[in-house]
Design an enzyme around this catalytic site. Structure first.
Site, PDB file in Angstrom:
ATOM      1  N   LYS A  55       0.803  -1.231   0.000  1.00 26.82           N
ATOM      2  CA  LYS A  55       0.000   0.000   0.000  1.00 26.82           C
ATOM      3  C   LYS A  55       0.830   1.273   0.000  1.00 26.82           C
ATOM      4  CE  LYS A  55      -4.340  -1.487   0.136  1.00 26.82           C
ATOM      5  NZ  LYS A  55      -5.383  -1.050  -0.810  1.00 26.82           N
ATOM      6  N   SER A 305       0.868 -10.034  -0.802  1.00 22.64           N
ATOM      7  CA  SER A 305       0.670  -8.585  -0.763  1.00 22.64           C
ATOM      8  C   SER A 305       0.887  -7.954   0.599  1.00 22.64           C
ATOM      9  CB  SER A 305      -0.728  -8.238  -1.274  1.00 22.64           C
ATOM     10  OG  SER A 305      -1.713  -8.900  -0.488  1.00 22.64           O
TER      11      SER A 305
END
Length: 403
Positions: A55, A305
């Site tokens: 992110k 991720s």
């Protein structure tokens, strides 16, 4: 191929902007997963990124693109944790004030880390979608710039830098598996990879219990889920973003779903076989490989991720994963309430080589007779066949067994 506001050159520009900010995370091979798939499997370890997830890439590119006037107003975001930390760190690095709305039940380590990175944290609502609405209201009332976790081209451009890294680190890749919530990461990787390598399949993976993309893709437009819940809080989003959906619907090669059991097993595989701490959302590509290893052409790159997992959730999930793998068994056994009865029961378990982790007596239950007791057992077992053998041995010995 349809043209997008973001080109590969834009993504390369974002890559240069992120140099020294976001790490070029390692690509590790997995012999275990390669054996299951029958082709090389590589892991893009974004769980080792700064803040523990991808992110930071999108948040930094988005905030860096704000005008001086916009920066002076500060930024606001909403997230279950990973986007929160990415915005908090990006804003701090750029000297911008940040406020982050998080669900009330957001994992405590993620809340604490977001504050440590410099953001003011406000807890609101039970889901990311509720926190998003609160953050948007805050932006409207204060003038702060809302940094959406996935529904903005700058954010997608930042996430797309990972697609270029994958092609550089594994040029022979044939399939890329990506966990999907709102769709920003999947859209970014597809937008970066497909113009350069249209032969590479880019496939999304969602938790079946919170899968908004399959019905949305079937309908040809974003569809909201009425109810959704999954251990994978990082991808627990009830509606695809409008911009990511447009890209995913055009460029990606579909979105698959995985069960909660598969997510649990994937976390266990991450720890035992891959030696990596991965959160449930980050483990979703591993779960897809475990459920349907024959479905993916190799070499495969599985994008891990994120690695931000609450230790308490990890404890619960690992126990669930052990049970799903047949290595943990919970039983309730009825027996006579008399001296020696428990010793006899434990003797049966000793013969079948089941390791007793915990024992609890239940004496007050309307289903029990006056001279009966039930024992809750938690056992360490060696796989599904051993579990079946334990239950069979107990029933053959005359015990009433429930699970």
């Amino acid at each position: 191929m349809q043209s997008w506001p973001v080109t590969v050159d834009d993504v390369r520009g974002a890559q240069k902007m992120l140099a020294g900010i976001a790490r070029v995370t390692p690509m590790e091979s997995s012999r275990y997963l390669s054996g299951l798939v029958g082709a090389p499997v590589h892991l893009k370890c974004e769980n080792l990124q700064r803040t523990g997830s991808f992110k930071l890439r999108g948040a930094y590119v988005r905030i860096a693109g704000l005008s001086p006037v916009e920066r002076a107003c500060g930024v606001v975001a909403a997230s279950a944790g990973n986007h929160a930390q990415g915005v908090a760190l990006a804003a701090s690095l750029l000297g911008v004030r940040s406020t982050v709305f998080m669900p009330v039940a957001a994992p405590l380590p993620k809340v604490s880390a977001t504050r440590d990175y410099g953001a003011e944290v406000r807890l609101h609502g039970s889901t990311v979608d509720e926190a998003l609405r609160a953050a948007q209201r805050y932006a409207d009332s204060t003038g702060a710039v809302f940094i959406h976790p996935f529904d903005h081209w700058d954010v997608i451009t930042g996430q797309a830098t990972m697609g270029l890294e994958i092609l550089e680190q594994c040029p022979e890749v044939r399939t890329i598996l990506v966990g999907v919530g709102g769709g920003g990461l999947l859209a970014g990787i597809a937008a970066a990879v497909k113009p350069l390598r249209p032969d590479v399949r880019v496939v999304g993976v969602q938790a079946a219990a919170a899968a908004a993309y399959p019905p949305s893709l079937a309908a040809g437009r974003p569809v909201s889920l009425e109810q959704f819940s999954t251990m994978a809080d990082g991808i627990m989003v009830g509606r695809p973003g409008d911009i990511p959906f447009e890209v995913v619907n055009t460029l990606a090669d579909g979105v698959r779903t995985v069960s909660e059991d598969a997510l649990s097993r994937a976390l266990l595989v991450g720890l035992e076989r891959l030696k990596l701490v991965v959160e449930p959302a980050g483990a979703s590509p591993i779960a897809a490989l475990l459920e349907q290893p024959e479905a993916f052409e190799g070499p495969v790159v599985a994008v891990l991720s994120g690695g931000n997992i609450d230790p308490q959730l990890m404890q619960r999930v690992l126990r669930h994963g052990l049970a799903a793998a047949g290595r943990y068994l919970s039983l309730r056994v009825r027996l006579a309430d008399k001296p020696g009865a428990l010793a006899d029961l434990l003797g049966v378990l000793t013969r079948v080589d089941a390791n007793v982790l915990d024992v609890a007596h239940v004496r007050i239950d309307p289903r029990l007779g006056l001279a009966e007791v039930e024992v809750d057992l938690h056992l360490e077992t060696k796989g599904p066949e051993h579990c079946a053998s334990v239950v069979s041995e107990l029933r053959d010995a005359g015990y009433v067994v429930g699970q």
